[in-house]
Design a protein around this motif. Structure first.
Motif, PDB file in Angstrom:
ATOM      1  N   TYR A 296       0.830  -1.200   0.000  1.00  0.00           N
ATOM      2  CA  TYR A 296       0.000   0.000   0.000  1.00  0.00           C
ATOM      3  C   TYR A 296       0.863   1.247   0.000  1.00  0.00           C
ATOM      4  CZ  TYR A 296      -3.614  -3.268   1.459  1.00  0.00           C
ATOM      5  OH  TYR A 296      -4.482  -4.329   1.512  1.00  0.00           O
ATOM      6  N   SER A 297       0.272   2.340  -0.470  1.00  0.00           N
ATOM      7  CA  SER A 297       0.834   3.671  -0.275  1.00  0.00           C
ATOM      8  C   SER A 297      -0.289   4.524   0.311  1.00  0.00           C
ATOM      9  CB  SER A 297       1.381   4.245  -1.589  1.00  0.00           C
ATOM     10  OG  SER A 297       0.377   4.323  -2.583  1.00  0.00           O
ATOM     11  N   GLU A 298      -0.087   5.791   0.401  1.00  0.00           N
ATOM     12  CA  GLU A 298      -1.064   6.650   1.077  1.00  0.00           C
ATOM     13  C   GLU A 298      -2.490   6.463   0.558  1.00  0.00           C
ATOM     14  OE1 GLU A 298      -2.006  11.399   1.676  1.00  0.00           O
ATOM     15  OE2 GLU A 298      -0.013  10.783   1.022  1.00  0.00           O
ATOM     16  N   ARG A 299      -2.662   6.493  -0.760  1.00  0.00           N
ATOM     17  CA  ARG A 299      -4.008   6.412  -1.340  1.00  0.00           C
ATOM     18  C   ARG A 299      -4.256   5.161  -2.166  1.00  0.00           C
ATOM     19  NH1 ARG A 299      -4.040  11.642  -4.863  1.00  0.00           N
ATOM     20  NH2 ARG A 299      -1.932  10.872  -5.231  1.00  0.00           N
ATOM     21  N   LEU A 300      -3.226   4.335  -2.354  1.00  0.00           N
ATOM     22  CA  LEU A 300      -3.309   3.254  -3.332  1.00  0.00           C
ATOM     23  C   LEU A 300      -3.014   1.885  -2.739  1.00  0.00           C
ATOM     24  CD1 LEU A 300      -1.400   5.101  -6.206  1.00  0.00           C
ATOM     25  CD2 LEU A 300      -3.879   4.947  -5.855  1.00  0.00           C
ATOM     26  N   ARG A 301      -3.572   0.866  -3.408  1.00  0.00           N
ATOM     27  CA  ARG A 301      -3.311  -0.540  -3.078  1.00  0.00           C
ATOM     28  C   ARG A 301      -2.725  -1.196  -4.318  1.00  0.00           C
ATOM     29  NH1 ARG A 301      -6.692  -4.807  -4.222  1.00  0.00           N
ATOM     30  NH2 ARG A 301      -8.452  -3.388  -4.515  1.00  0.00           N
ATOM     31  N   TYR A 302      -1.715  -2.040  -4.124  1.00  0.00           N
ATOM     32  CA  TYR A 302      -1.004  -2.702  -5.214  1.00  0.00           C
ATOM     33  C   TYR A 302      -1.096  -4.206  -5.006  1.00  0.00           C
ATOM     34  CZ  TYR A 302       1.207   1.919  -5.044  1.00  0.00           C
ATOM     35  OH  TYR A 302       1.436   3.275  -5.003  1.00  0.00           O
ATOM     36  N   GLU A 303      -1.461  -4.932  -6.068  1.00  0.00           N
ATOM     37  CA  GLU A 303      -1.472  -6.395  -5.963  1.00  0.00           C
ATOM     38  C   GLU A 303      -0.916  -6.991  -7.247  1.00  0.00           C
ATOM     39  OE1 GLU A 303      -5.932  -7.785  -7.030  1.00  0.00           O
ATOM     40  OE2 GLU A 303      -5.736  -6.721  -5.116  1.00  0.00           O
ATOM     41  N   LYS A 304      -0.133  -8.039  -7.079  1.00  0.00           N
ATOM     42  CA  LYS A 304       0.512  -8.678  -8.219  1.00  0.00           C
ATOM     43  C   LYS A 304      -0.531  -9.184  -9.206  1.00  0.00           C
ATOM     44  CE  LYS A 304       4.466 -11.482  -9.376  1.00  0.00           C
ATOM     45  NZ  LYS A 304       5.641 -12.135  -8.890  1.00  0.00           N
ATOM     46  N   PHE A 305      -0.227  -9.017 -10.493  1.00  0.00           N
ATOM     47  CA  PHE A 305      -1.132  -9.474 -11.545  1.00  0.00           C
ATOM     48  C   PHE A 305      -1.444 -10.950 -11.429  1.00  0.00           C
ATOM     49  CE2 PHE A 305      -0.323  -6.461 -15.422  1.00  0.00           C
ATOM     50  CZ  PHE A 305      -1.110  -5.492 -14.834  1.00  0.00           C
ATOM     51  N   THR A 306      -2.707 -11.270 -11.656  1.00  0.00           N
ATOM     52  CA  THR A 306      -3.169 -12.638 -11.867  1.00  0.00           C
ATOM     53  C   THR A 306      -4.029 -12.609 -13.130  1.00  0.00           C
ATOM     54  OG1 THR A 306      -5.247 -12.388 -10.642  1.00  0.00           O
ATOM     55  CG2 THR A 306      -3.274 -13.036  -9.366  1.00  0.00           C
ATOM     56  N   ARG A 307      -4.460 -13.751 -13.572  1.00  0.00           N
ATOM     57  CA  ARG A 307      -5.320 -13.808 -14.762  1.00  0.00           C
ATOM     58  C   ARG A 307      -6.591 -12.982 -14.585  1.00  0.00           C
ATOM     59  NH1 ARG A 307      -2.386 -16.640 -17.614  1.00  0.00           N
ATOM     60  NH2 ARG A 307      -1.584 -18.727 -17.340  1.00  0.00           N
ATOM     61  N   ASP A 308      -7.024 -12.819 -13.348  1.00  0.00           N
ATOM     62  CA  ASP A 308      -8.241 -12.047 -13.074  1.00  0.00           C
ATOM     63  C   ASP A 308      -8.099 -10.567 -13.411  1.00  0.00           C
ATOM     64  OD1 ASP A 308      -9.424 -14.367 -12.137  1.00  0.00           O
ATOM     65  OD2 ASP A 308      -8.975 -13.922 -10.039  1.00  0.00           O
ATOM     66  N   HIS A 309      -6.897 -10.093 -13.610  1.00  0.00           N
ATOM     67  CA  HIS A 309      -6.674  -8.665 -13.892  1.00  0.00           C
ATOM     68  C   HIS A 309      -6.737  -8.322 -15.379  1.00  0.00           C
ATOM     69  CE1 HIS A 309      -4.669  -8.964  -9.856  1.00  0.00           C
ATOM     70  NE2 HIS A 309      -5.477  -7.931  -9.700  1.00  0.00           N
ATOM     71  N   PHE A 310      -6.964  -9.300 -16.239  1.00  0.00           N
ATOM     72  CA  PHE A 310      -6.869  -9.020 -17.675  1.00  0.00           C
ATOM     73  C   PHE A 310      -7.858  -7.959 -18.149  1.00  0.00           C
ATOM     74  CE2 PHE A 310      -7.996  -9.564 -22.133  1.00  0.00           C
ATOM     75  CZ  PHE A 310      -6.770  -9.243 -22.704  1.00  0.00           C
ATOM     76  N   GLU A 311      -9.093  -8.002 -17.712  1.00  0.00           N
ATOM     77  CA  GLU A 311     -10.089  -7.023 -18.185  1.00  0.00           C
ATOM     78  C   GLU A 311      -9.624  -5.599 -17.894  1.00  0.00           C
ATOM     79  OE1 GLU A 311     -12.845  -7.575 -20.037  1.00  0.00           O
ATOM     80  OE2 GLU A 311     -12.217  -9.676 -20.092  1.00  0.00           O
ATOM     81  N   ASP A 312      -9.151  -5.350 -16.683  1.00  0.00           N
ATOM     82  CA  ASP A 312      -8.645  -4.021 -16.332  1.00  0.00           C
ATOM     83  C   ASP A 312      -7.416  -3.677 -17.163  1.00  0.00           C
ATOM     84  OD1 ASP A 312     -10.594  -3.429 -14.408  1.00  0.00           O
ATOM     85  OD2 ASP A 312      -9.433  -4.401 -12.818  1.00  0.00           O
TER      86      ASP A 312
END
Length: 164
Positions: free
Chosen positions: A4-20
């Motif tokens: 995380y950072s102040e306003r953001l969340r980061y997560e490693k890519f998975t197949r579920d992220h393809f649409e975005d």
């Protein structure tokens, strides 16, 4: 890999992220300084799959989907990946509706902090099209300095470096 950072969340890519991911890379404005042109569905799928395969070989690096914490909206991606000559590359891409909000600087700052937390990264490299003044400004605010110019055919890129 999630952080995380102040306003953001980061997560490693998975197949579920393809649409975005596809929504991001299919936009010409976003891809102008990355690949020169928006990607179609097949090009996006190929690039996404290559990223997933590369990410699978390393648990502590890779491409991350980036979300606003408050709204849980996808805003873009970040990356921290091994690069040629022992360098580690960082980068980001944002959906246009999130430009001008300081997110590029926040992502870059958090990736720098993450690299320091890893403890084994000596310097970071960021690849920039010379005309992309907004990204150059983000990098120089984070203490990156111009390192070299690379010509690849008709295309020239500038590499900026930050020693950790």
């Amino acid at each position: 890999m999630q952080f995380y950072s102040e306003r953001l969340r980061y997560e490693k890519f998975t197949r579920d992220h393809f649409e975005d991911y596809f929504r991001l890379v299919s936009q010409q404005d976003v891809m102008l300084y990355i690949s020169g042109t928006a990607l179609d569905a097949e090009g996006a799928r190929n690039r996404f799959e290559r990223s997933l395969r590369a990410d699978g070989q390393q648990s502590d690096m890779g491409f991350v989907a980036v979300y606003e914490q408050a709204s849980d909206l996808y805003i873009g991606l970040g990356k921290i990946v091994p690069f040629e000559d022992g360098f580690t590359e960082i980068g980001y891409a944002l959906l246009p509706e999130f430009w001008g909000k300081g997110y590029a600087s926040e992502i870059t700052g958090r990736l720098i902090a993450y690299a320091r937390e890893c403890g084994n990264i000596e310097s970071l490299l960021a690849l920039v099209e010379p005309e992309n003044q907004a990204s150059i400004n983000v990098l120089t605010k984070q203490q990156f300095r111009f390192f070299r110019e690379i010509a690849e055919g008709d295309v020239v890129r500038h590499d900026y470096i930050l020693d950790l």
